[in-house]
Design an enzyme around this catalytic site. Structure first.
Site, PDB file in Angstrom:
ATOM      1  N   ARG A 246     -13.308 -25.945  -0.790  1.00 57.77           N
ATOM      2  CA  ARG A 246     -12.471 -26.723  -1.706  1.00 57.77           C
ATOM      3  C   ARG A 246     -11.127 -27.092  -1.109  1.00 57.77           C
ATOM      4  O   ARG A 246     -10.434 -27.962  -1.600  1.00 57.77           O
ATOM      5  CB  ARG A 246     -12.227 -25.936  -2.995  1.00 57.77           C
ATOM      6  CG  ARG A 246     -13.493 -25.579  -3.744  1.00 57.77           C
ATOM      7  CD  ARG A 246     -13.222 -24.554  -4.815  1.00 57.77           C
ATOM      8  NE  ARG A 246     -12.751 -23.329  -4.164  1.00 57.77           N
ATOM      9  CZ  ARG A 246     -12.143 -22.330  -4.797  1.00 57.77           C
ATOM     10  NH1 ARG A 246     -11.915 -22.413  -6.092  1.00 57.77           N
ATOM     11  NH2 ARG A 246     -11.774 -21.248  -4.149  1.00 57.77           N
TER      12      ARG A 246
ATOM     13  N   GLN B 184      17.419 -24.334  -6.277  1.00 56.70           N
ATOM     14  CA  GLN B 184      17.274 -25.786  -6.119  1.00 56.70           C
ATOM     15  C   GLN B 184      16.221 -26.050  -5.053  1.00 56.70           C
ATOM     16  O   GLN B 184      16.251 -25.441  -3.982  1.00 56.70           O
ATOM     17  CB  GLN B 184      18.615 -26.398  -5.697  1.00 56.70           C
ATOM     18  CG  GLN B 184      18.581 -27.895  -5.493  1.00 56.70           C
ATOM     19  CD  GLN B 184      19.949 -28.456  -5.126  1.00 56.70           C
ATOM     20  OE1 GLN B 184      20.962 -28.060  -5.689  1.00 56.70           O
ATOM     21  NE2 GLN B 184      19.973 -29.377  -4.191  1.00 56.70           N
ATOM     22  N   ASP B 185      15.294 -26.953  -5.345  1.00 58.89           N
ATOM     23  CA  ASP B 185      14.286 -27.381  -4.378  1.00 58.89           C
ATOM     24  C   ASP B 185      14.546 -28.836  -4.021  1.00 58.89           C
ATOM     25  O   ASP B 185      14.836 -29.651  -4.896  1.00 58.89           O
ATOM     26  CB  ASP B 185      12.871 -27.264  -4.949  1.00 58.89           C
ATOM     27  CG  ASP B 185      12.345 -25.841  -4.962  1.00 58.89           C
ATOM     28  OD1 ASP B 185      13.108 -24.913  -4.648  1.00 58.89           O
ATOM     29  OD2 ASP B 185      11.172 -25.654  -5.301  1.00 58.89           O
ATOM     30  N   ASN B 186      14.419 -29.161  -2.735  1.00 55.61           N
ATOM     31  CA  ASN B 186      14.617 -30.525  -2.245  1.00 55.61           C
ATOM     32  C   ASN B 186      13.414 -30.935  -1.413  1.00 55.61           C
ATOM     33  O   ASN B 186      12.747 -30.086  -0.808  1.00 55.61           O
ATOM     34  CB  ASN B 186      15.868 -30.603  -1.368  1.00 55.61           C
ATOM     35  CG  ASN B 186      17.112 -30.166  -2.105  1.00 55.61           C
ATOM     36  OD1 ASN B 186      17.342 -30.527  -3.246  1.00 55.61           O
ATOM     37  ND2 ASN B 186      17.935 -29.366  -1.453  1.00 55.61           N
TER      38      ASN B 186
ATOM     39  N   ARG C 120      17.767 -35.603  10.882  1.00 55.56           N
ATOM     40  CA  ARG C 120      18.687 -35.265   9.796  1.00 55.56           C
ATOM     41  C   ARG C 120      19.428 -34.002  10.206  1.00 55.56           C
ATOM     42  O   ARG C 120      18.826 -32.964  10.420  1.00 55.56           O
ATOM     43  CB  ARG C 120      17.932 -35.052   8.488  1.00 55.56           C
ATOM     44  CG  ARG C 120      17.168 -36.293   8.024  1.00 55.56           C
ATOM     45  CD  ARG C 120      16.436 -36.023   6.709  1.00 55.56           C
ATOM     46  NE  ARG C 120      15.595 -37.121   6.327  1.00 55.56           N
ATOM     47  CZ  ARG C 120      15.952 -38.115   5.514  1.00 55.56           C
ATOM     48  NH1 ARG C 120      17.170 -38.130   5.007  1.00 55.56           N
ATOM     49  NH2 ARG C 120      15.106 -39.061   5.200  1.00 55.56           N
TER      50      ARG C 120
ATOM     51  N   HIS D   2      23.537 -30.144   9.305  1.00 62.71           N
ATOM     52  CA  HIS D   2      24.302 -30.066   8.067  1.00 62.71           C
ATOM     53  C   HIS D   2      24.464 -28.629   7.586  1.00 62.71           C
ATOM     54  O   HIS D   2      23.603 -27.790   7.811  1.00 62.71           O
ATOM     55  CB  HIS D   2      23.592 -30.842   6.952  1.00 62.71           C
ATOM     56  CG  HIS D   2      23.300 -32.252   7.292  1.00 62.71           C
ATOM     57  ND1 HIS D   2      22.147 -32.881   6.899  1.00 62.71           N
ATOM     58  CD2 HIS D   2      24.013 -33.182   7.983  1.00 62.71           C
ATOM     59  CE1 HIS D   2      22.152 -34.144   7.321  1.00 62.71           C
ATOM     60  NE2 HIS D   2      23.263 -34.337   7.995  1.00 62.71           N
TER      61      HIS D   2
ATOM     62  N   HIS E 244      21.908 -26.811   9.792  1.00 60.84           N
ATOM     63  CA  HIS E 244      20.475 -27.061   9.829  1.00 60.84           C
ATOM     64  C   HIS E 244      20.202 -28.535  10.106  1.00 60.84           C
ATOM     65  O   HIS E 244      20.922 -29.407   9.618  1.00 60.84           O
ATOM     66  CB  HIS E 244      19.850 -26.672   8.484  1.00 60.84           C
ATOM     67  CG  HIS E 244      18.405 -27.022   8.396  1.00 60.84           C
ATOM     68  ND1 HIS E 244      17.948 -28.113   7.674  1.00 60.84           N
ATOM     69  CD2 HIS E 244      17.324 -26.459   8.963  1.00 60.84           C
ATOM     70  CE1 HIS E 244      16.637 -28.175   7.806  1.00 60.84           C
ATOM     71  NE2 HIS E 244      16.235 -27.190   8.575  1.00 60.84           N
TER      72      HIS E 244
ATOM     73  N   GLU F  10      30.373 -30.501   1.901  1.00 63.80           N
ATOM     74  CA  GLU F  10      29.540 -30.939   3.028  1.00 63.80           C
ATOM     75  C   GLU F  10      30.264 -30.734   4.351  1.00 63.80           C
ATOM     76  O   GLU F  10      31.465 -30.980   4.447  1.00 63.80           O
ATOM     77  CB  GLU F  10      29.251 -32.433   2.923  1.00 63.80           C
ATOM     78  CG  GLU F  10      28.195 -32.833   1.988  1.00 63.80           C
ATOM     79  CD  GLU F  10      27.933 -34.339   2.051  1.00 63.80           C
ATOM     80  OE1 GLU F  10      28.728 -35.090   2.650  1.00 63.80           O
ATOM     81  OE2 GLU F  10      26.915 -34.746   1.506  1.00 63.80           O
TER      82      GLU F  10
ATOM     83  N   ASP G  13      25.778 -39.156   9.958  1.00 57.64           N
ATOM     84  CA  ASP G  13      25.417 -38.139  10.955  1.00 57.64           C
ATOM     85  C   ASP G  13      25.876 -38.508  12.363  1.00 57.64           C
ATOM     86  O   ASP G  13      26.097 -37.633  13.188  1.00 57.64           O
ATOM     87  CB  ASP G  13      23.911 -37.884  10.945  1.00 57.64           C
ATOM     88  CG  ASP G  13      23.467 -37.045   9.754  1.00 57.64           C
ATOM     89  OD1 ASP G  13      24.343 -36.564   8.998  1.00 57.64           O
ATOM     90  OD2 ASP G  13      22.252 -36.862   9.582  1.00 57.64           O
TER      91      ASP G  13
END
Length: 181
Positions: free
Chosen positions: A23, A47-49, A59, A62, A119, A143, A170
């Site tokens: 499956r 928090q999830d992103n 990216r 940061h 990161h 930030e 960036d």
């Protein structure tokens, strides 16, 4: 789940046990009790992103400062990325060092970064869906970042410079040395 510490103090690689059958597959991506037992780290993700990116998108690097610093647990849902963590904790024995780790839909590895780490990641596959859990809310005023091509870090992003796609923001981040003067 296998949990191993990296060369960076307090950073861990999580490797879930994957159960596959006709499956598809199932795995537990995070268990707070098991994580604490293996690492001694208390973390409460709130928090999830998720990001979708194409090949060459970079990216990073940061992080958030002060009371809005974030611990992160990152993973790839689809595709393949080179993930980078840089220790930006001035009092750490691994301050200024980085760890590179390939994360992919195939290896299902996850990377835990405590608060105090910059990161970033670059997409190595045609596309990638990247997910991360955070233990603190995003705050724009907090930030911060380090330029991806900082000469003192000398990170090999595994793609030619001309293939890297960065945001305008960036491209303007300071060097490690300039940030910590």
């Amino acid at each position: 789940m296998g949990i191993t510490e990296t060369k960076l103090k307090d950073c861990f690689i999580l490797e879930p046990q994957v159960f596959q059958d006709s499956r598809g597959y199932f795995f537990e991506s995070f268990n707070q009790n098991n994580f604490f037992e293996a690492t001694g780290q208390h973390v409460n993700f709130i928090q999830d992103n998720e990001t979708f990116s194409t090949k060459g998108v970079l990216r990073g690097l940061h992080f958030q400062t002060g009371k809005f610093a974030q611990a992160k647990l990152v993973r790839v849902i689809k595709g393949r990325v080179l993930d980078i963590a840089v220790d930006v904790r001035p009092d750490s024995s691994t301050f200024g060092e980085f760890q590179a780790l390939e994360l992919s839909e195939d290896n299902k590895k996850q990377f835990f970064l405590p608060r105090g780490f910059a990161h970033g990641f670059v997409v190595l596959s045609d596309t990638a869906i990247f997910a991360y859990k955070c233990d603190n809310y995003y705050n724009k005023e907090s930030e911060a970042g380090i330029i991806y091509n900082d000469p003192s870090l000398n990170i090999d992003w595994q793609l030619p410079e001309k293939e890297l796609l960065l945001s305008d923001k960036d491209k303007l981040l300071p060097t490690f040395e300039a940030f910590f003067k």
